[in-house]
Design a protein around this motif. Structure first.
Motif, PDB file in Angstrom:
ATOM      1  N   THR A 128       0.855  -1.182   0.000  1.00 39.68           N
ATOM      2  CA  THR A 128       0.000   0.000   0.000  1.00 39.68           C
ATOM      3  C   THR A 128       0.892   1.233   0.000  1.00 39.68           C
ATOM      4  O   THR A 128       1.946   1.239   0.642  1.00 39.68           O
ATOM      5  CB  THR A 128      -0.876   0.014   1.273  1.00 39.68           C
ATOM      6  OG1 THR A 128      -1.586  -1.217   1.343  1.00 39.68           O
ATOM      7  CG2 THR A 128      -1.859   1.155   1.260  1.00 39.68           C
ATOM      8  N   ASP A 142      -3.481   3.874  -1.460  1.00 37.13           N
ATOM      9  CA  ASP A 142      -3.719   3.111  -2.689  1.00 37.13           C
ATOM     10  C   ASP A 142      -3.007   1.767  -2.619  1.00 37.13           C
ATOM     11  O   ASP A 142      -1.826   1.705  -2.261  1.00 37.13           O
ATOM     12  CB  ASP A 142      -3.172   3.851  -3.923  1.00 37.13           C
ATOM     13  CG  ASP A 142      -4.079   4.954  -4.423  1.00 37.13           C
ATOM     14  OD1 ASP A 142      -5.235   5.033  -3.971  1.00 37.13           O
ATOM     15  OD2 ASP A 142      -3.618   5.729  -5.285  1.00 37.13           O
ATOM     16  N   ILE A 145      -0.885  -1.141  -4.214  1.00 36.87           N
ATOM     17  CA  ILE A 145       0.097  -1.103  -5.296  1.00 36.87           C
ATOM     18  C   ILE A 145       0.684  -2.499  -5.470  1.00 36.87           C
ATOM     19  O   ILE A 145       0.917  -3.209  -4.498  1.00 36.87           O
ATOM     20  CB  ILE A 145       1.195  -0.047  -5.032  1.00 36.87           C
ATOM     21  CG1 ILE A 145       2.113   0.097  -6.234  1.00 36.87           C
ATOM     22  CG2 ILE A 145       1.972  -0.360  -3.763  1.00 36.87           C
ATOM     23  CD1 ILE A 145       3.023   1.327  -6.169  1.00 36.87           C
ATOM     24  N   THR A 202      -1.029   0.707  -9.919  1.00 33.44           N
ATOM     25  CA  THR A 202      -1.925   1.223  -8.895  1.00 33.44           C
ATOM     26  C   THR A 202      -3.073   1.951  -9.590  1.00 33.44           C
ATOM     27  O   THR A 202      -2.860   2.580 -10.641  1.00 33.44           O
ATOM     28  CB  THR A 202      -1.191   2.151  -7.896  1.00 33.44           C
ATOM     29  OG1 THR A 202      -2.101   2.527  -6.867  1.00 33.44           O
ATOM     30  CG2 THR A 202      -0.608   3.370  -8.540  1.00 33.44           C
TER      31      THR A 202
END
Length: 175
Positions: A112, A148, A150, A164
């Motif tokens: 993340t 986000d 990733i 992402t």
């Protein structure tokens, strides 16, 4: 084979070169593999007293080598964590953590975005939740966001690609 397999799972020894030989405990160019082979050979001794003496002798040599850090004992989970922590760095291809046909090689990292810095010209430095730091090497036409998810995948010729929010870009590990 089952003995070799159980020993390798119980203690995966990083062969830094054991400084003591199995016979006599004197300096030699013996290896950790030699020590493990000697311990395994103790299993074939029929006489209980001789077998115990063999195990005692080889266990002392193994313990001394471990205490001097001539060998390091790792379990498979520690190997996976180590491989994950160096994912993205250029490392020599050494077969230290596994034998032929076995692979704990990491091909993908899922994490993340913890934080990011704008480096200018559409490039970013991303800090991930696992503690690694990556920089985009190509222009990102969108801005990453904290939190986000990733995914970073190993590509060909040492390249890495991050995905992402459904978009992908070239990336390299810096820390």
């Amino acid at each position: 084979m089952p003995v070799r397999r159980s020993l390798s799972l119980a203690c995966l020894a990083t062969l830094i070169g054991a400084s003591q030989a199995v016979a006599g405990g004197k300096q030699d160019d013996g290896t950790a593999a030699k020590i493990v082979d000697e311990i395994t050979s103790c299993l074939t001794i029929a006489n209980n007293i001789e077998r115990l003496a063999c195990f005692d002798r080889t266990a002392r040599v193994l313990a001394a080598a471990r205490d001097k850090r001539d060998i390091v004992v790792l379990d498979r989970e520690q190997v996976r964590k180590t491989n994950r922590s160096v994912f993205g760095f250029v490392m020599p291809q050494l077969k230290l953590f596994g034998s032929e046909g076995e692979s704990d090689e990491i091909k993908q990292l899922d994490s993340t975005v913890k934080d990011f810095n704008d480096l200018g010209y559409g490039r970013y430095r991303l800090s991930l939740a696992d503690g690694s730091i990556w920089e985009t090497t190509a222009v990102m036409r969108f801005m990453p966001r904290k939190g986000d998810p990733i995914t970073i995948k190993a590509g060909i010729l040492g390249a890495y690609h991050a995905t992402t929010r459904g978009r992908s870009t070239a990336i390299k590990r810096v820390r």
